[in-house]
Design a protein around this motif. Structure first.
Motif, mmCIF file in Angstrom:
data_model
loop_
_atom_site.group_PDB
_atom_site.id
_atom_site.type_symbol
_atom_site.label_atom_id
_atom_site.label_comp_id
_atom_site.label_asym_id
_atom_site.label_seq_id
_atom_site.Cartn_x
_atom_site.Cartn_y
_atom_site.Cartn_z
ATOM 1 N N GLU A 127 0.830 -1.198 0.000
ATOM 2 C CA GLU A 127 0.000 0.000 0.000
ATOM 3 C C GLU A 127 0.873 1.259 0.000
ATOM 4 O O GLU A 127 0.596 2.223 -0.695
ATOM 5 C CB GLU A 127 -0.893 -0.033 1.239
ATOM 6 C CG GLU A 127 -2.149 0.789 1.087
ATOM 7 C CD GLU A 127 -3.158 0.456 2.177
ATOM 8 O OE1 GLU A 127 -3.320 1.303 3.048
ATOM 9 O OE2 GLU A 127 -3.731 -0.650 2.148
ATOM 10 N N VAL A 163 2.314 1.800 -3.448
ATOM 11 C CA VAL A 163 1.320 2.382 -4.362
ATOM 12 C C VAL A 163 1.130 3.850 -4.031
ATOM 13 O O VAL A 163 1.054 4.706 -4.896
ATOM 14 C CB VAL A 163 -0.020 1.606 -4.284
ATOM 15 C CG1 VAL A 163 -1.108 2.343 -5.035
ATOM 16 C CG2 VAL A 163 0.155 0.217 -4.840
ATOM 17 N N SER A 189 -3.111 6.028 -1.556
ATOM 18 C CA SER A 189 -3.651 4.681 -1.396
ATOM 19 C C SER A 189 -4.569 4.242 -2.534
ATOM 20 O O SER A 189 -5.118 3.161 -2.505
ATOM 21 C CB SER A 189 -4.434 4.525 -0.078
ATOM 22 O OG SER A 189 -3.609 4.923 0.966
ATOM 23 N N GLN A 190 -4.751 5.113 -3.533
ATOM 24 C CA GLN A 190 -5.625 4.726 -4.630
ATOM 25 C C GLN A 190 -4.886 3.705 -5.504
ATOM 26 O O GLN A 190 -3.738 3.896 -5.854
ATOM 27 C CB GLN A 190 -5.953 5.968 -5.455
ATOM 28 C CG GLN A 190 -7.053 5.741 -6.452
ATOM 29 C CD GLN A 190 -7.410 7.031 -7.145
ATOM 30 O OE1 GLN A 190 -7.079 8.112 -6.664
ATOM 31 N NE2 GLN A 190 -8.044 6.921 -8.284
ATOM 32 N N SER A 191 -5.546 2.597 -5.820
ATOM 33 C CA SER A 191 -4.856 1.562 -6.595
ATOM 34 C C SER A 191 -4.944 1.851 -8.092
ATOM 35 O O SER A 191 -5.674 2.741 -8.516
ATOM 36 C CB SER A 191 -5.461 0.207 -6.261
ATOM 37 O OG SER A 191 -6.831 0.253 -6.549
ATOM 38 N N GLN A 248 -2.939 -0.603 -15.222
ATOM 39 C CA GLN A 248 -2.283 -1.908 -15.048
ATOM 40 C C GLN A 248 -1.862 -2.485 -16.403
ATOM 41 O O GLN A 248 -0.779 -3.043 -16.534
ATOM 42 C CB GLN A 248 -3.236 -2.876 -14.341
ATOM 43 C CG GLN A 248 -3.228 -2.683 -12.847
ATOM 44 C CD GLN A 248 -4.168 -3.636 -12.146
ATOM 45 O OE1 GLN A 248 -5.101 -4.149 -12.745
ATOM 46 N NE2 GLN A 248 -3.940 -3.855 -10.861
#
Lengths: 318, 53
Positions: free
Chosen positions: A10, A13, B7-9, B15
């Motif tokens: 986390e 990211v 924290s945003q994926s 991707q």
């Protein structure tokens, strides 16, 4: 353990997010290399190789050519990194990956530097260090001397900066022979003299673009008429220089005809550009000169390639 | 560059782009290995195997 690795992932990211994620696709990174310029670099370098008197192993020649292409692409990439601010305000360049927001400046800088250093080292290891030094000088000249210094300070920017675009045949011939021969210097001189009329013809048409970006191109600084005179002056020097390979013995019969006809074509168009100064006809003829100049240079080099690469060389003298 | 909240994926599109970039990098590295091998053989020839022990 898994909680720990999750929180680590986390954090990673998160740090990527704060740094700003790359939005670039592979094609965007490829666009950073200025593929069209890279094609011209490969083409002129290949001609520099085939006209040289000595030969090397085909694989060594291929890898040398590849590294010259990568070095050329790297300098284009570093140029886009440095010029991102002016690219953003010109219609011709606004869609490039950095101003379009697809690639971050830092990524382009790292990409360009990696390719620059890599191409120079590999060329040195595969061929010789003279060729590698010349490639490094070409990249330095294009990025530092032209892009960082001359482009924004003098209307003679493309005259001196043109040297970088003219060097690939010299680098390629050095990769094959291990020295700088007169043949490659003549090829250098042809591209060097061709650059000003080619780019100033474009600048006459796109002067508004350059004005907006604050680049001191000749039409914006000295005016369109002075530019037209300089286009004519450089073309008068270019046309006989185009025939020089015949006098030096590495341009054959086909080259003699093409360079003579092409040289007259360039002169006729440059004269038209000089004479027609107003309105739509003036713009049209400048555009024609720009287009014809590309064809002229392509034909000169393609003829040398066909003559030497495919055994069509017929000497003009003796 | 996209401004995003901590924290945003990654989105599926991001991707996908990251995957193609990684693949291109892997292919480039593989090509470099092949290139060094071929150049070594081309420059040294069979002599590469005839070295005093």
């Amino acid at each position: 353990m898994s909680t720990m690795s999750n929180s680590l992932a986390e954090t990673q990211v998160e740090s990527l997010a704060t740094a700003g994620l790359s939005q670039g696709d592979v094609s965007d990174f490829f666009a950073l290399l200025k593929p069209r310029v890279m094609f011209l670099v490969v083409f002129t370098a290949l001609v520099g190789m085939v006209v040289s008197p000595s030969t090397v192993h085909p694989i060594v020649a291929f890898v040398s050519l590849l590294m010259i292409a990568v070095g050329g692409g790297a300098s284009g990439c570093l140029n886009m990194w440095w010029d991102a601010d002016i690219d953003a305000v010109m219609t011709r360049t606004a869609k490039r990956p950095i101003p379009a927001g697809k690639i971050q400046p830092g990524e382009a800088l790292a990409f360009g530097m990696t390719l620059s250093v890599g191409s120079v080292i590999i060329l040195g290891l595969v061929s010789n260090w003279l060729a590698a030094g010349l490639l490094a000088f070409t990249i330095f000249f294009y990025v530092v001397v032209y892009s960082m210094w001359l482009k924004r300070t003098t209307p003679q920017n493309i005259v001196i900066g043109g040297a970088a675009g003219a060097l690939p045949p010299v680098v390629a011939q050095a990769a094959v022979t291990g020295h700088v021969a007169l043949d490659s210097i003549v090829l250098f001189a042809i591209i060097f003299m061709w650059t000003p009329p080619h780019f100033w013809a474009l600048a006459l048409v796109k002067s508004g673009d350059y004005q907006r970006a604050g680049i001191p191109m000749l039409p914006n600084v000295a005016g369109p008429d002075a530019t037209r005179f300089q286009i004519l002056a450089y073309t008068i020097l270019l046309a006989p220089l185009g025939i020089a390979p015949v006098a030096l013995g590495f341009g054959g019969l086909a080259y003699a005809i093409i360079s003579l006809v092409g040289g007259f074509g360039m002169l006729a168009l440059a004269l038209q550009v000089y004479r027609l100064r107003q309105g739509e006809p003036a713009m049209r003829v400048a555009q024609q000169l720009f287009g014809f100049s590309i064809l002229y240079l392509f034909l000169l080099f393609a003829t040398l390639l066909v003559e030497h690469g495919f055994g069509f060389f017929r000497p003009v003298f003796g | 560059m996209a401004d995003r909240k901590p924290s945003q994926s990654l989105t599926p599109e991001e991707q996908k782009r990251r995957r193609t970039r990684s693949l291109a990098l892997a292919l480039t590295l593989g090509a470099l290995v092949l290139l060094f091998y071929v150049v070594t053989i081309a420059k040294l020839g069979p002599g590469v195997l005839q070295r005093p022990m």
